[in-house]
Design an enzyme around this catalytic site. Structure first.
Site, PDB file in Angstrom:
ATOM      1  N   HIS B  62       0.008  -7.765   5.911  1.00 25.07           N
ATOM      2  CA  HIS B  62      -0.214  -6.323   5.852  1.00 25.07           C
ATOM      3  C   HIS B  62      -1.722  -6.098   5.977  1.00 25.07           C
ATOM      4  O   HIS B  62      -2.534  -6.851   5.423  1.00 25.07           O
ATOM      5  CB  HIS B  62       0.320  -5.722   4.546  1.00 25.07           C
ATOM      6  CG  HIS B  62       1.813  -5.525   4.565  1.00 25.07           C
ATOM      7  ND1 HIS B  62       2.584  -5.532   3.430  1.00 25.07           N
ATOM      8  CD2 HIS B  62       2.669  -5.308   5.604  1.00 25.07           C
ATOM      9  CE1 HIS B  62       3.860  -5.328   3.768  1.00 25.07           C
ATOM     10  NE2 HIS B  62       3.930  -5.205   5.075  1.00 25.07           N
ATOM     11  N   ASP B  64      -4.050  -4.239   4.799  1.00 23.63           N
ATOM     12  CA  ASP B  64      -5.015  -4.130   3.697  1.00 23.63           C
ATOM     13  C   ASP B  64      -5.342  -5.495   3.087  1.00 23.63           C
ATOM     14  O   ASP B  64      -6.165  -5.579   2.167  1.00 23.63           O
ATOM     15  CB  ASP B  64      -4.532  -3.137   2.625  1.00 23.63           C
ATOM     16  CG  ASP B  64      -3.132  -3.435   2.107  1.00 23.63           C
ATOM     17  OD1 ASP B  64      -2.326  -4.020   2.859  1.00 23.63           O
ATOM     18  OD2 ASP B  64      -2.834  -3.090   0.953  1.00 23.63           O
ATOM     19  N   HIS B 140       7.980 -10.033  -1.311  1.00 25.13           N
ATOM     20  CA  HIS B 140       7.431  -8.751  -0.873  1.00 25.13           C
ATOM     21  C   HIS B 140       8.193  -8.341   0.386  1.00 25.13           C
ATOM     22  O   HIS B 140       9.132  -9.018   0.791  1.00 25.13           O
ATOM     23  CB  HIS B 140       5.916  -8.931  -0.641  1.00 25.13           C
ATOM     24  CG  HIS B 140       5.193  -7.660  -0.378  1.00 25.13           C
ATOM     25  ND1 HIS B 140       5.382  -6.510  -1.103  1.00 25.13           N
ATOM     26  CD2 HIS B 140       4.243  -7.346   0.558  1.00 25.13           C
ATOM     27  CE1 HIS B 140       4.584  -5.564  -0.639  1.00 25.13           C
ATOM     28  NE2 HIS B 140       3.892  -6.040   0.385  1.00 25.13           N
ATOM     29  N   HIS B 268      -4.784  -3.867  -7.117  1.00 21.70           N
ATOM     30  CA  HIS B 268      -3.934  -3.341  -6.038  1.00 21.70           C
ATOM     31  C   HIS B 268      -3.339  -1.997  -6.432  1.00 21.70           C
ATOM     32  O   HIS B 268      -2.182  -1.691  -6.185  1.00 21.70           O
ATOM     33  CB  HIS B 268      -2.819  -4.339  -5.659  1.00 21.70           C
ATOM     34  CG  HIS B 268      -2.272  -4.092  -4.274  1.00 21.70           C
ATOM     35  ND1 HIS B 268      -1.152  -3.353  -4.034  1.00 21.70           N
ATOM     36  CD2 HIS B 268      -2.719  -4.466  -3.055  1.00 21.70           C
ATOM     37  CE1 HIS B 268      -0.914  -3.307  -2.730  1.00 21.70           C
ATOM     38  NE2 HIS B 268      -1.852  -3.973  -2.114  1.00 21.70           N
TER      39      HIS B 268
END
Lengths: 302, 302
Positions: B62, B64, B140, B268
């Site tokens: 991902h 980020d 995830h 996060h």
């Protein structure tokens, strides 16, 4: 036309300097030009409503000009953008972006349209009733384009008092603005110039980064209101400019002079220099009206 | 062990907050963990000698967590790095980076070695005489690993005065540090514990981001000195945590408690929250020793 410099330094971003990115506000458009790493942060810091950006122009695929693009596109996705986004850039840009979205198992929830470029001739990229954008083919180490943003001539300015005096019906005002002669309520033919004035002259902005000194671009950028021309080096580092296909401040000023532009904006400074005023000083020995790009600077193109 | 938080926010970077990236300094290594957009600027702002980084661990693809990687690699190239760089991350990461370098017509002037991961079992990624790094498989939305950094037991501490008293030759000191018994100059067998002390207990750090609440990881992170566990949400947004495969602060604290870790570090955070202290307050209802990751924070792992 308002230009906001988001980043104007060459090569590597540092603590508080940013690689190339600019926003040009013209005729209700926000055009994003290049998109180095951190551009989305710079858009926020400069309070630019970046959901309004619908067209992104990428000059070439060196990282300091496009590494921020995939992050910006991902952020548009997270912000639930719906409007189309058009990305204009060298062939390969679509694969870079789509590969990363695919591996993240995500796709945009808005139409993302790539316009990949490989022509070495100037091309029309975008046109509407008010503005045109064309490529300016540049000579750099890899395939590179500058971009020319041109306003179209606006409508003629209606002189209301005169129109009333000549007894012209309101329904004809639009025809007048378009430059037509009309017939008054009294049945008289009224020549357009009697009741309208010239519109403000259309403005133009040329973005030329990265490029070696190249007078071949002069005809295309002749008389622009503002020319951004890269000046990675000063003349003292002239020996580095040609092999890396970059320009010096003096060379940028020479192009500005040859093209009789109104204003020269310098940028893409090598981070070896600590005082960017040296670029202006060097350019002003050749060309009088020089502005310095600097991160966060707003420049009105007049 | 010293941990520097370069970025600790979820999803999109903003004006002054950064996506996930951390540097762990341990036994003469600088390990970079995740590398969101702007990481290289954050390395500079935090005055970290980033040429010393030789191993980069990417948890998942991902944006980020890795959009800053290609820029950092390009900067290493421009800074004429010569040392090897090892990148550990999910399958696909090599293609993303090499495609971009290829389209820029450039390659690194240093050995760039990718270690692509696709195992769902814990794997040993790196080991030398002082430290080991293993994956912690996480759950995830896409393939994701956390990382476990473990110091190895150090050498025994030589008690110089005792060694002199027992008349042990200097050439035997290294054997003593390794825990061996030795024979003194007087021909006497000296048991090791008489002239050495236990080394400080080895430390360990577990990085777990991004992940849904998953007690399956507990055995692997049991008793670590510090656990970084994502807490994207508070319990009030619990309904968002499971479908997005993220955790709440309370869930992170529950994992910390189950694993009897010494310290929990939260991070996060979703950018919807304006006060990150709420995360600590919520976690402390479950687990006492909670630290908050924040951009630029340095945390000593004890």
């Amino acid at each position: 036309m308002k230009l906001t410099i988001l980043g104007c330094y060459a090569a590597t971003p540092r603590s508080f300097t940013n690689p190339t990115s600019q926003v040009l506000e013209v005729k209700n458009h926000l055009f994003l030009i290049d998109c180095g790493e951190g551009t989305q942060m710079q858009l926020r810091r400069n309070k630019i409503k970046f959901s309004k950006i619908r067209h992104i122009f990428i000059s070439h695929l060196h990282g300091d000009h496009f590494y921020g693009l995939v992050g910006l596109i991902s952020t548009f996705r997270l912000l639930n953008r719906e409007k189309e986004l058009h990305v204009y850039g060298p062939k390969g840009i679509k694969e870079i972006i789509t590969l990363q979205l695919k591996l993240a198992n995500s796709w945009t929830n808005f139409p993302l349209l790539f316009h990949e470029l490989n022509s070495k001739e100037p091309q029309l990229l975008f046109e509407d009733s008010a503005v045109m954008v064309k490529t300016i083919p540049l000579k750099h180490r890899i395939y590179t384009n500058g971009f020319l943003f041109q306003e179209k001539p606006g409508e003629r300015k209606l002189l209301i008092n005169e129109a009333v005096k000549y007894n012209i019906d309101v329904s004809l005002y639009n025809s007048l603005k378009k430059g037509k002669d009309v017939v008054s309520e009294d049945g008289e033919l009224i020549e357009n110039h009697l009741v309208t004035a010239d519109p403000p002259p259309p403005k133009s902005y040329a973005f030329c980064s990265d490029t070696v000194f190249d007078p071949d671009i002069v005809p295309q950028i002749k008389h622009v209101n503002a020319l951004y021309h890269e000046s990675t080096f000063l003349e003292s580092e002239m020996d580095l400019a040609f092999p890396t296909k970059h320009s010096t401040a003096k060379q940028a000023a020479t192009i500005a002079k040859l093209a009789s532009v109104k204003k020269l904006i310098l940028g893409h400074y090598s981070t070896r220099y600590t005082d960017i005023n040296l670029f202006r000083q060097e350019a002003e020995t050749i060309f009088p009206n020089v502005d310095l790009a600097d991160d966060g600077a707003e420049i009105i193109v007049e």
